[in-house]
Structure formats: structure tokens, C-alpha cells
Design a protein around this motif. Structure first.
Motif, PDB file in Angstrom:
ATOM      1  N   SER A 160       0.844  -1.192   0.000  1.00 53.35           N
ATOM      2  CA  SER A 160       0.000   0.000   0.000  1.00 53.35           C
ATOM      3  C   SER A 160       0.876   1.237   0.000  1.00 53.35           C
ATOM      4  CB  SER A 160      -0.901   0.002   1.241  1.00 53.35           C
ATOM      5  OG  SER A 160      -1.561  -1.233   1.387  1.00 53.35           O
ATOM      6  N   PRO A 161       1.457   1.604  -1.134  1.00 57.93           N
ATOM      7  CA  PRO A 161       2.421   2.704  -1.159  1.00 57.93           C
ATOM      8  C   PRO A 161       1.778   4.060  -0.895  1.00 57.93           C
ATOM      9  CG  PRO A 161       1.963   1.950  -3.368  1.00 57.93           C
ATOM     10  CD  PRO A 161       1.279   1.003  -2.464  1.00 57.93           C
ATOM     11  N   TRP A 162       0.436   4.117  -0.925  1.00 52.15           N
ATOM     12  CA  TRP A 162      -0.216   5.384  -0.641  1.00 52.15           C
ATOM     13  C   TRP A 162      -0.253   5.670   0.856  1.00 52.15           C
ATOM     14  CZ3 TRP A 162      -2.469   1.314  -3.217  1.00 52.15           C
ATOM     15  CH2 TRP A 162      -3.337   0.508  -2.491  1.00 52.15           C
ATOM     16  N   LEU A 163       0.041   4.664   1.683  1.00 49.60           N
ATOM     17  CA  LEU A 163       0.113   4.888   3.123  1.00 49.60           C
ATOM     18  C   LEU A 163       1.531   5.251   3.534  1.00 49.60           C
ATOM     19  CD1 LEU A 163      -2.057   1.935   4.482  1.00 49.60           C
ATOM     20  CD2 LEU A 163      -2.780   4.218   3.821  1.00 49.60           C
ATOM     21  N   LEU A 164       2.489   4.467   3.056  1.00 50.40           N
ATOM     22  CA  LEU A 164       3.900   4.685   3.383  1.00 50.40           C
ATOM     23  C   LEU A 164       4.633   5.041   2.104  1.00 50.40           C
ATOM     24  CD1 LEU A 164       5.991   4.276   5.793  1.00 50.40           C
ATOM     25  CD2 LEU A 164       6.525   2.129   4.650  1.00 50.40           C
ATOM     26  N   ARG A 165       5.281   6.168   2.070  1.00 52.51           N
ATOM     27  CA  ARG A 165       5.916   6.620   0.842  1.00 52.51           C
ATOM     28  C   ARG A 165       7.176   5.815   0.535  1.00 52.51           C
ATOM     29  NH1 ARG A 165       2.494   9.074  -2.373  1.00 52.51           N
ATOM     30  NH2 ARG A 165       1.550  10.917  -1.473  1.00 52.51           N
ATOM     31  N   ASN A 166       7.286   5.396  -0.728  1.00 61.08           N
ATOM     32  CA  ASN A 166       8.499   4.772  -1.251  1.00 61.08           C
ATOM     33  C   ASN A 166       8.923   3.567  -0.424  1.00 61.08           C
ATOM     34  OD1 ASN A 166      10.474   4.601  -3.186  1.00 61.08           O
ATOM     35  ND2 ASN A 166      11.882   5.961  -2.126  1.00 61.08           N
ATOM     36  N   ALA A 207      14.337   9.519  -5.192  1.00 56.30           N
ATOM     37  CA  ALA A 207      13.080   9.473  -4.454  1.00 56.30           C
ATOM     38  C   ALA A 207      13.281   9.078  -2.996  1.00 56.30           C
ATOM     39  CB  ALA A 207      12.120   8.485  -5.123  1.00 56.30           C
ATOM     40  N   VAL A 208      14.248   8.193  -2.733  1.00 62.61           N
ATOM     41  CA  VAL A 208      14.432   7.753  -1.356  1.00 62.61           C
ATOM     42  C   VAL A 208      14.809   8.925  -0.457  1.00 62.61           C
ATOM     43  CG1 VAL A 208      16.874   7.154  -1.595  1.00 62.61           C
ATOM     44  CG2 VAL A 208      15.483   5.979   0.094  1.00 62.61           C
ATOM     45  N   LEU A 209      15.529   9.899  -0.968  1.00 60.99           N
ATOM     46  CA  LEU A 209      15.916  11.048  -0.155  1.00 60.99           C
ATOM     47  C   LEU A 209      14.737  11.967   0.089  1.00 60.99           C
ATOM     48  CD1 LEU A 209      19.354  11.855  -1.793  1.00 60.99           C
ATOM     49  CD2 LEU A 209      18.871  10.421   0.176  1.00 60.99           C
ATOM     50  N   ALA A 210      13.778  11.954  -0.827  1.00 58.41           N
ATOM     51  CA  ALA A 210      12.636  12.856  -0.694  1.00 58.41           C
ATOM     52  C   ALA A 210      11.628  12.350   0.324  1.00 58.41           C
ATOM     53  CB  ALA A 210      11.953  13.036  -2.048  1.00 58.41           C
ATOM     54  N   ASP A 211      11.549  11.036   0.525  1.00 55.77           N
ATOM     55  CA  ASP A 211      10.476  10.477   1.348  1.00 55.77           C
ATOM     56  C   ASP A 211      10.934  10.002   2.726  1.00 55.77           C
ATOM     57  OD1 ASP A 211       8.314  10.648  -0.621  1.00 55.77           O
ATOM     58  OD2 ASP A 211       9.535   9.248  -1.748  1.00 55.77           O
ATOM     59  N   TRP A 212      12.146   9.552   2.831  1.00 54.01           N
ATOM     60  CA  TRP A 212      12.666   9.065   4.101  1.00 54.01           C
ATOM     61  C   TRP A 212      13.693  10.046   4.668  1.00 54.01           C
ATOM     62  CZ3 TRP A 212      10.839   4.712   6.486  1.00 54.01           C
ATOM     63  CH2 TRP A 212      10.088   3.827   5.715  1.00 54.01           C
ATOM     64  N   GLN A 213      13.684  10.206   5.971  1.00 54.02           N
ATOM     65  CA  GLN A 213      14.723  10.971   6.641  1.00 54.02           C
ATOM     66  C   GLN A 213      15.724   9.997   7.253  1.00 54.02           C
ATOM     67  OE1 GLN A 213      13.149  14.048   9.332  1.00 54.02           O
ATOM     68  NE2 GLN A 213      11.135  13.644   8.453  1.00 54.02           N
ATOM     69  N   PHE A 214      16.989  10.302   7.118  1.00 58.63           N
ATOM     70  CA  PHE A 214      18.037   9.458   7.698  1.00 58.63           C
ATOM     71  C   PHE A 214      18.645  10.185   8.881  1.00 58.63           C
ATOM     72  CE2 PHE A 214      22.709   8.425   7.603  1.00 58.63           C
ATOM     73  CZ  PHE A 214      22.582   7.240   8.317  1.00 58.63           C
ATOM     74  N   ASN A 243      10.014  16.224  -4.064  1.00 57.29           N
ATOM     75  CA  ASN A 243       9.358  14.972  -3.727  1.00 57.29           C
ATOM     76  C   ASN A 243       8.499  14.568  -4.924  1.00 57.29           C
ATOM     77  OD1 ASN A 243       7.517  12.986  -2.758  1.00 57.29           O
ATOM     78  ND2 ASN A 243       7.955  13.640  -0.673  1.00 57.29           N
ATOM     79  N   TYR A 244       9.026  13.665  -5.750  1.00 53.59           N
ATOM     80  CA  TYR A 244       8.327  13.338  -6.983  1.00 53.59           C
ATOM     81  C   TYR A 244       7.074  12.518  -6.749  1.00 53.59           C
ATOM     82  CZ  TYR A 244      12.286  15.347  -9.282  1.00 53.59           C
ATOM     83  OH  TYR A 244      13.228  16.249  -9.701  1.00 53.59           O
ATOM     84  N   GLU A 245       6.995  11.801  -5.633  1.00 51.68           N
ATOM     85  CA  GLU A 245       5.744  11.118  -5.325  1.00 51.68           C
ATOM     86  C   GLU A 245       4.636  12.154  -5.129  1.00 51.68           C
ATOM     87  OE1 GLU A 245       5.171   8.003  -5.502  1.00 51.68           O
ATOM     88  OE2 GLU A 245       7.185   7.178  -5.620  1.00 51.68           O
TER      89      GLU A 245
END
Length: 907
Positions: A19-25, A36-43, A320-322
Motif C-alpha cells: 500500500s504505497p499510498w500509506l507509506l511513501r516509497n 526518491a528515497v531522499l525525498a520520502d525518508w529521513q536518515f 518529492n516526486y511522489e
């Protein structure tokens, strides 16, 4: 494939994806373009010794990767994101690489621990209340490396309640087909999310029809689709039992039905992300009084965004391309590209998208391996143009043609989702092939003279300035490839530009059925009246049998993030291009930020969905109301005022027979127009002073307005004090707004903010100094030490100050060089005299009669084409010697515009 469980659907044991609409990427898709991983997740590296890396992989497209977190000192390295979830029960599933060491996953406080052998990790957590920021966190809790392969967040069951409907009871559920697609499930989720946000109620999502009123999604509709709906079409209709059908011809159509229904409830998505989402608060939802059915006249409805966004501090990041893709979907667009050679996949839950390659591609045949494929130029095969760009290949070569067919056929086999391939000639100026077989394909059959116009483009027979159209030669090649591809890859299409030397339609060739002609232009048109060049071009292609027309237009890309004053013309052009010429695909080149120009993109989308020309004012008012709230009336008045000024400017230009109606130079608007329009922005700003979200939206337009002021001022032929004051004020204000809000904008806008410069005012020109000076390169940089400025040097070489030294026999020289001029001055003495330089490409130091009098030390990328003045204390009548040292380490260099003596105005 994994199991996704939504409420009662658990009994159906449906095999679906995450369900990618709940959790991004959740599958960590990544590419060199999107990151995209940099746009959706914080490290978060909490201590030294912790690290983060991605697995190696292909850089094209958005490919799934593995994320590796590593710690060496007993501390935790984590990635996290916050998601917005309504009350309900959710399941977080984390897949690890088999060799992973200790790992933990956390969902809103609930945690689970394990390692690679325990994969997947699963948490089930119930949220008793809606959460705007629910934390999802993954990390290491032991020494070693953890490899995260995929993360899924699924809804097990919503805390459901019926949604009240105006004068019609309530909707008890959201009904899906038993074999629901990812897009239908996403449509159901969005229906629940939006209903909850508006009314506070979210109905259960189910596949069981209990006969009670429900939102019936996609193929669960109780009524048949109207037979006249076309691709991406949808209908919204209430059935006799009180259910509301939200269904489309395809998955995208179903999603468009859901979003259109909620726009009728007052929702809008004029900019990407949560900041651009407008959701009203109401006690109930309404039902349409009559069935709604819509089909878009444009099958491809897209736009382009810059792959990078910048801020005032000089930093940049990837968008954030998503969020951009969600914004496209919610506004009825189905294509997006990022200044690259392909469109971006919308992914299955968004209903997919028409996948296309883009732009110039003939360079694929200009390879070192096959010099015989290079064009013949003056009897020699020449690979590159004078500008070091690829030349047009020898398209009559049989081996090249066969290679092109194999390359494109292989591409379609490897990328079955793509419906077309761009087989477009290279950008010009560059050389076209002069061999006998290529010349025979031209409309003059090779019998006319062959003379090059400018650097490379051939001249038409008997003409001195008109290029010979290359469209017959181009279409001979494109048609051949298209015929072969039709045999090898049925249903696939070949796209080619109507651009440059190919604007005129072919005379000898007829366009094959599977060829798309993409017309490139930037001339906006008034209703029902395109510029003569547009009607001539498109008319000639229509005569050549063009069946499929794509539009590739340019907005004012030289002034990105300025206010688009041609809203009505952009809107009407798309409507008229479809009506008059059957245009049905739109993928423009746009450098306008959606944040500074949201109405431009929204009104384009309306036109692409078949809006009527007369509806412009109504749609503009509606979008202003939804987006600007209490400031809507003033903002609507602002855009209408600019629209009227733009139209008036066009009419005046037409009456004066001004041919250059290129919107990129803002020729239609005057500074007085912009001053008057600013009053409406001041009213809007006051109306939302206490509403930060709305105030930021208005301030974005003020920022863009200031950029337009600067663009108009910089294009003035004469500069006065009014321009100086207005330009300085606009620049200062736009910088302040950018720093206050940390606005994101294009690199072009950042460059303008950083390098904005107003030329000096001139009260009177005294004399233009001679154009021939003396010149000496200074490769050892000894001129200052040896005081070359102290006396004249008659033995130095002559040079003109109308072109850089790099174009006058010193093309390989960079560094320092000296210019010298002796001149006589006879004029009344003044204390406001100055040396006025039209343009010097490089840093410059000035010496008069052996004494230093000033310098220009702003960087060349700012000042290379800008005039500036060096004030003089006084200048006595008589003979004088002027020396100018210029320093530049690359590219063009030197004095290249005339130098004058002028009188500056009073301070």
C-alpha cells in the motif's frame, strides 16, 4: 506479491502488492534523476560510526534498491518518515536481507525486533484517534549492518462510521470489486481519507454488497459505463438505491471520478503536497443532481518540472516526486517528465501512465563506430557541428536505417509499457548531409543549389535568408522506420518534431498512420486566431496526412517563477489546437514553478479536459476561491487585470505590426500595468494577514510578481529613475520573501536573484569612443608590474571592441590582456562624467593617463553582457590615454560592445 488486508476483505485472501499510498516509497525506488528515497525518508545518524548507503543498481527510471544501515559503536542508525492515518488498525511489514544483523521497526510506539533470519518483521497497531504525524521508524539496534529490502504499511480495518449525505441519509460503505486492482483500492482509500477529512466520518471499505447506499468504486459500479466514454473517461451517477457510482473506462478514469467528485465538494490540489491540499470542513457530503460523464479530448496530458529546486542559501534538493505525481493525478494529468529523455511511471496504484521517450534522438546514430553514418559536408564526413553538438546523420544510409529499426524494436520489447518512441532530429544549428541520396529526398529532389544559412542550415533554392525545409528528408526516414515498427511492434508509435528546419509540412511524403507529429512553439494565440506561421505550419502538416498531433510549447522559460500573464491565452490555445487541428497530446517544456504559477497548471488541465472557451472567468474565480480563501476576490481581480493588460498589449503590438510577440520577453506588459496590478495583491495580503497558510500562498504570487517586474525592467530599451526604483524594490522584496519562507524555485530564478543588476542611468551621451583599439595579451601577468598603463604603445596590435578577443585571432588565449586607446576630448567640463562600457566579458581594471580610476569585479557570469559606468572626477580638454586590463580564464573574453563618454544624472 504480498497480501493486503482492508477491513472485511481479509476473508477474501486477495493477493495484492503493498500500500504505497500509506507509506511513501516502501520499496526504496531511486534514480539519478529523482533520488526518491531522499525525498520520502529521513536518515538520522545518531552517533559517529553509524552510516547509510544504497545498493548499486541501474540509474535510469525509478528502480527498487536496498537500504543499508550500519553501526559500529553500539548506537542506532535509523530511517524514518511520518504518515497521516485516520483511526484504525494497521500492519507494518519489513523485509530484510538474509545477512542482516539486529534490526527494529517501530509504528507509533509499537516495536518489533529481529534480524535477517526473522524476516519479515511484522507489527500490528491500532490507532484510537486520527493521527496527522504517525511515526514509522526502522533502525539498527546491534553492531553490524541491516539491509532493508521493502517496507509495507497496510490498513487492516478502519474505525468506520457512515458518512452523512445532504438530504439523503448516509453512505454506509465504500464498495470494491472482489478482484480490485491496486488503483481501485487506492481510489477507495482516497474516498475514505477525503470523506474523513471533510466530515469526520470514514465508511468501511468492503467487497460485500449489503444493499445499503455505498460509494461504489470502479468495477463495483451498479450502472453500466456510458458507451461514448473514451480513454481516461469517467462517470459519476447516483443509482435508484442511493449509492454513488464512481467509475472510469480504465483505472485512471476511476481515480479521476473520485477526485472530480471531491472537487465538487470544494477540495482542490493546486500545488503538490499537504500545503497545496485544500479540504473544506462540512457536516455532510452532497450528491450530484444529475449524472456526470467526462472524457478528455487530450489522451496525453502532461507537464515538465525541473529535476532540482533551489533556495536562497545556495543549496538545492530534489523535489518529492511522489507528491508531484499525486498532484498530477488529482488534477487530471497523466504524464510527467523531468528535463530528461523519458516520462515518469505513475505506478499501478495511480492507474499507470502513457510512457514515452522524449526529445532529440538522432545523435544515437552519430557514433565513432560508423563514420559513414555521419553527414557529408563539403566532401567530408563530419561528426560534430561548429557548436560541438551532433550533426544530423546520413539518414539515407540503408545500414543506419536498419540499425534504427532494430534499436527501436528492441527498446519496445524491453519496455513494453512504452507506447511511442521519439525519433526526432537534432537541435540546430548543425550540418545536414549533402550526399546525393540524402539530397534526392529533399523537396527540390536535390536539383536546387545547396548553400548553408548561418553555421549549418541549408538555404532554399533562390533564397538568401530562407532555410530549405528538411521535412521531406526527415519524413522519408521517419516513415520508413514507422512502417517497419508497425510490422515488428504492432500498436507502437513513432514521434517526430515539427521544429527547426522541419516546421513546414512535407511535400513529397505523406505521414504514416503510426507517426505522431509534435509541434513545438511558444507563440500564444488569441481565440480562433493563431499567428500566420502557426496556421501555415499546421495546415501544411494536415495536408501531408497528419493524423496525430502532439503539442510541445514553451512558456516564458527565460524568466522562470515570474507571474504568467497569458493564462487565458494558454487556456484558449489548447482548446483551439484540439478543435482546429485535432491535437490530442500535450507535453510542454515548462520552467514555471507550480508553486508560483498554480493557476497556470490548473487552467491548462481544465483545457485538456475539454473546458469551453467561455468558462475561463468562471474557472479562474473557482480556483481562486478554493486556493486563496478570504483573498480570493482580490486575487481573481489581480489575474483578470493582468489578463486585460496582456490582451491590450497584444493588440497594440499587432496594430504596430510588431512581429516578435514572444511571451518569454514579457513585451505585452508595462511597468505601469504591474504597478496597478500590485494594488490587488496588497488587498489580498491584508485579507489573509492572520492566516499563515493563505498568506504564504499570496506571498508566493507577490514573489512571482516581483520577478515579472524585474523581467520587464531588464527588457526596457531605455532606463529611467522609475525603473531603477521599481527594480530595486522588487528585487529586495523577492529576496526577503525567499529567505522568509525558504521558497523553492528554479536555478534560473536563483541566478536572477543572485545576479540582478540594473544598468547605470545616463543623462547624456558625450561621445562614442573609436571602435579600433590597441591590444596585447599578458600571459605572464607582468603588465601591472611593468606599468603598461603608464604610456601608450603604438606597436601593440589593433583590435575591435565590437567582439571578444577570442573571436579576433586569439581564440586559444585566456588569462589577462590589455586594451589601449588614445583619444582627444573637447567638451565642457563636468563632475558627472563617466566611462560607459557596453559590455566586457571578464573582470576589468581601468587606467586613465597612467592612474587607476576604477574597476568592474563582479563575476563574468553576471556582467558578461551588462553595461556599467566608471565615474571620472573630471576630464580636462586635450589628449588622453585609456588602458583597460581584462581577465577571463575560459570561454569568450574581452571588450565586445562600444565604450562611450557619458554624463550621469544627478544623484
Amino acid at each position: 506479491m504480498r497480501r493486503m488486508i482492508i477491513g472485511p476483505l481479509a476473508l477474501l485472501c486477495l493477493q495484492v502488492t503493498a500500500s504505497p499510498w500509506l507509506l511513501r516509497n516502501g520499496d526504496f525506488r531511486y534514480s539519478a534523476i529523482s533520488r526518491a528515497v531522499l525525498a520520502d525518508w529521513q536518515f538520522a545518524v545518531q552517533q559517529p560510526g553509524c552510516s547509510f548507503r544504497l545498493s548499486e543498481g541501474a540509474e535510469s527510471g525509478m528502480q527498487p534498491r536496498t537500504v543499508f544501515l550500519k553501526q559500529e559503536q553500539g548506537h542506532s542508525a535509523v530511517i524514518l518518515q511520518y504518515v497521516s492515518l485516520p483511526a484504525g488498525t494497521y500492519r507494518l511489514t519489513v523485509e530484510l536481507t538474509p545477512e542482516s544483523t539486529a534490526c527494529y521497526a517501530l509504528l507509533n510506539g509499537g516495536a518489533v525486533h529481529g534480524n535477517g533470519a526473522d524476516s519479515p518483521l511484522v507489527i500490528e497497531q491500532t490507532l484510537d484517534a486520527d493521527m496527522e504525524r504517525c511515526l514509522v521508524q526502522l533502525g539498527t539496534n546491534g553492531v553490524g549492518e541491516v539491509g532493508l529490502v521493502r517496507v509495507e504499511l497496510d490498513c487492516v480495518k478502519l474505525a468506520a462510521s457512515p458518512v452523512p449525505m445532504e438530504n439523503s441519509g448516509a453512505m454506509e460503505s465504500i464498495l470494491l470489486p472482489t478482484d480490485a486492482s491496486d488503483a481501485e483500492r487506492f481510489a477507495a482509500w482516497e474516498t475514505a481519507r477525503l470523506a474523513k477529512a471533510i466530515t469526520g466520518h470514514a465508511p468501511e471499505i468492503t467487497a460485500t454488497d449489503n444493499g445499503k447506499p455505498a460509494f461504489r468504486i470502479g468495477r463495483a459500479a451498479s450502472m453500466p459505463l456510458p458507451s461514448d466514454l473514451t480513454e481516461d473517461g469517467f462517470f459519476i451517477a447516483r443509482d435508484p438505491k442511493g449509492s454513488l457510482n464512481l467509475a472510469g473506462v480504465n483505472d485512471r478514469g476511476t481515480l479521476y471520478a473520485v477526485y472530480h467528485y471531491f472537487t465538487l465538494q470544494g477540495c482542490s490540489w493546486l500545488t503538490p503536497g499537504p500545503e497545496g491540499e485544500t479540504l473544506p470542513k462540512r457536516t455532510s457530503l452532497s450528491l450530484p443532481t444529475a449524472p456526470i460523464r467526462r472524457s478528455p479530448p487530450y489522451t496525453v496530458r502532461g507537464t515538465m518540472f525541473s529535476p532540482q529546486i533551489f533556495q536562497m542559501d545556495g543549496g538545492w534538493r530534489f523535489p518529492n516526486y511522489e507528491q508531484l505525481l499525486d498532484w498530477c493525478l488529482r488534477n487530471g494529468l497523466n504524464s510527467l517528465w523531468l528535463a530528461a529523455n523519458r516520462t515518469i511511471d505513475f505506478r499501478p496504484w495511480r492507474g499507470g501512465s502513457p510512457m514515452k521517450t522524449l526529445n532529440h534522438s538522432w545523435h544515437l546514430f552519430i557514433t565513432d563506430d560508423h563514420p559513414e553514418w555521419w553527414p557529408l559536408v563539403d566532401g567530408k564526413r563530419v561528426k560534430m557541428s561548429p557548436l560541438k553538438l551532433p550533426n544530423q546523420p546520413c539518414t539515407s544510409n540503408p545500414e543506419l536505417r536498419a540499425y534504427a529499426v532494430r534499436l527501436i524494436a528492441d527498446f519496445f520489447k524491453e519496455n513494453p509499457d512504452y507506447d511511442s518512441f521519439a525519433l526526432c532530429a537534432e537541435d540546430e544549428p548543425c550540418y545536414w548531409c549533402e550526399c546525393e541520396n540524402c539530397r534526392k529526398q529533399d523537396r527540390d529532389h536535390g536539383q536546387g543549389p545547396w548553400r548553408r544559412y548561418g553555421d549549418a542550415t541549408p538555404l532554399d533554392a533562390g533564397q538568401t535568408t530562407k532555410p530549405l525545409p528538411m521535412s521531406d528528408r526527415t519524413m522519408d526516414f521517419v516513415n520508413y522506420v514507422a512502417r517497419e515498427i508497425a510490422k515488428l511492434c504492432p500498436g507502437k508509435k513513432i514521434e517526430t518534431y515539427c521544429y527547426g528546419s522541419n516546421r513546414e509540412g512535407p511535400v513529397l511524403q505523406k505521414v504514416e498512420d503510426n507517426v505522431i507529429i509534435k509541434y513545438c512553439y511558444y507563440l500564444l494565440a488569441p481565440p480562433n486566431l493563431f499567428p500566420e506561421t502557426v496556421t501555415r505550419h499546421l495546415g501544411s502538416w494536415k495536408e501531408a496526412g497528419m493524423r496525430q498531433l502532439a503539442i510541445y510549447d514553451y512558456d516564458n522559460y527565460l524568466y522562470p517563477d515570474s507571474v504568467w500573464s497569458g493564462l487565458r491565452y494558454s487556456f484558449l490555445s489548447l482548446i483551439e489546437l484540439h478543435r482546429q487541428y485535432g491535437a490530442n497530446q500535450y507535453l510542454p517544456e515548462s520552467w514555471q514553478s507550480v508553486w508560483s504559477n498554480p493557476l497556470l497548471y490548473r487552467l491548462r488541465a481544465d483545457a485538456l479536459w475539454g473546458a469551453k472557451a467561455w468558462s475561463f472567468e468562471k474557472l479562474l474565480a473557482q480556483h481562486c476561491h478554493q486556493y486563496y480563501g478570504a483573498a480570493a476576490e482580490s486575487m481573481n481581480a489581480y489575474f483578470l487585470y493582468l489578463d486585460g493588460a496582456f490582451y491590450k498589449g497584444r493588440e497594440e503590438m499587432s496594430s504596430r505590426n510588431i512581429k516578435d510577440t514572444n511571451i518569454i520577453y514579457c513585451p505585452e506588459l508595462t511597468l505601469d500595468d504591474l504597478d496597478a496590478a500590485r494594488a490587488f495583491l496588497n488587498e489580498a495580503q491584508a485579507a489573509v494577514a492572520d492566516e499563515p497558510r493563505l498568506k504564504k500562498r499570496v506571498d508566493w504570487v507577490i514573489f512571482a510578481h516581483d520577478q515579472t517586474v524585474q523581467a520587464v525592467i531588464l527588457n526596457q530599451k531605455t532606463m529611467d529613475k522609475h525603473c531603477q526604483i521599481a527594480g530595486s524594490k522588487a528585487h529586495e522584496e523577492s529576496c526577503r520573501l525567499a529567505e522568509t519562507y525558504h521558497f523553492d524555485f528554479s536555478q534560473g530564478c536563483l541566478n536572477r536573484l543572485k545576479s540582478f543588476y540594473l544598468p547605470p542611468l545616463v543623462e547624456k551621451e558625450i561621445v562614442e569612443l573609436p571602435l579600433t583599439w590597441r591590444f596585447r595579451p599578458d600571459p605572464e601577468k607582468v603588465g601591472d608590474q611593468q606599468q603598461w598603463f603608464a604610456a601608450p604603445h603604438p606597436d601593440w596590435k589593433s583590435i575591435q571592441v565590437t567582439a571578444p578577443w577570442t573571436e579576433q585571432g586569439y581564440g586559444d588565449f585566456h588569462g589577462e590582456a590589455w586594451y589601449e586607446l588614445e583619444f582627444d576630448y573637447t567638451a565642457p567640463e563636468t563632475t558627472r562624467l563617466a566611462i560607459y562600457c557596453g559590455a566586457i566579458d571578464g573582470f576589468a581594471w581601468f587606467y586613465l593617463d597612467g592612474k587607476a580610476i576604477g574597476s568592474q569585479l563582479e563575476p563574468p557570469d553576471k556582467m558578461w553582457d551588462q553595461p556599467f559606468a566608471i565615474p571620472l572626477q573630471a576630464l580636462a580638454n586635450g589628449h588622453h590615454v585609456l588602458h583597460v586590463k581584462v581577465a577571463k580564464d575560459m570561454w569568450a573574453a574581452g571588450i565586445w560592445k562600444p565604450v562611450k563618454l557619458v554624463v550621469l544624472p544627478e544623484p
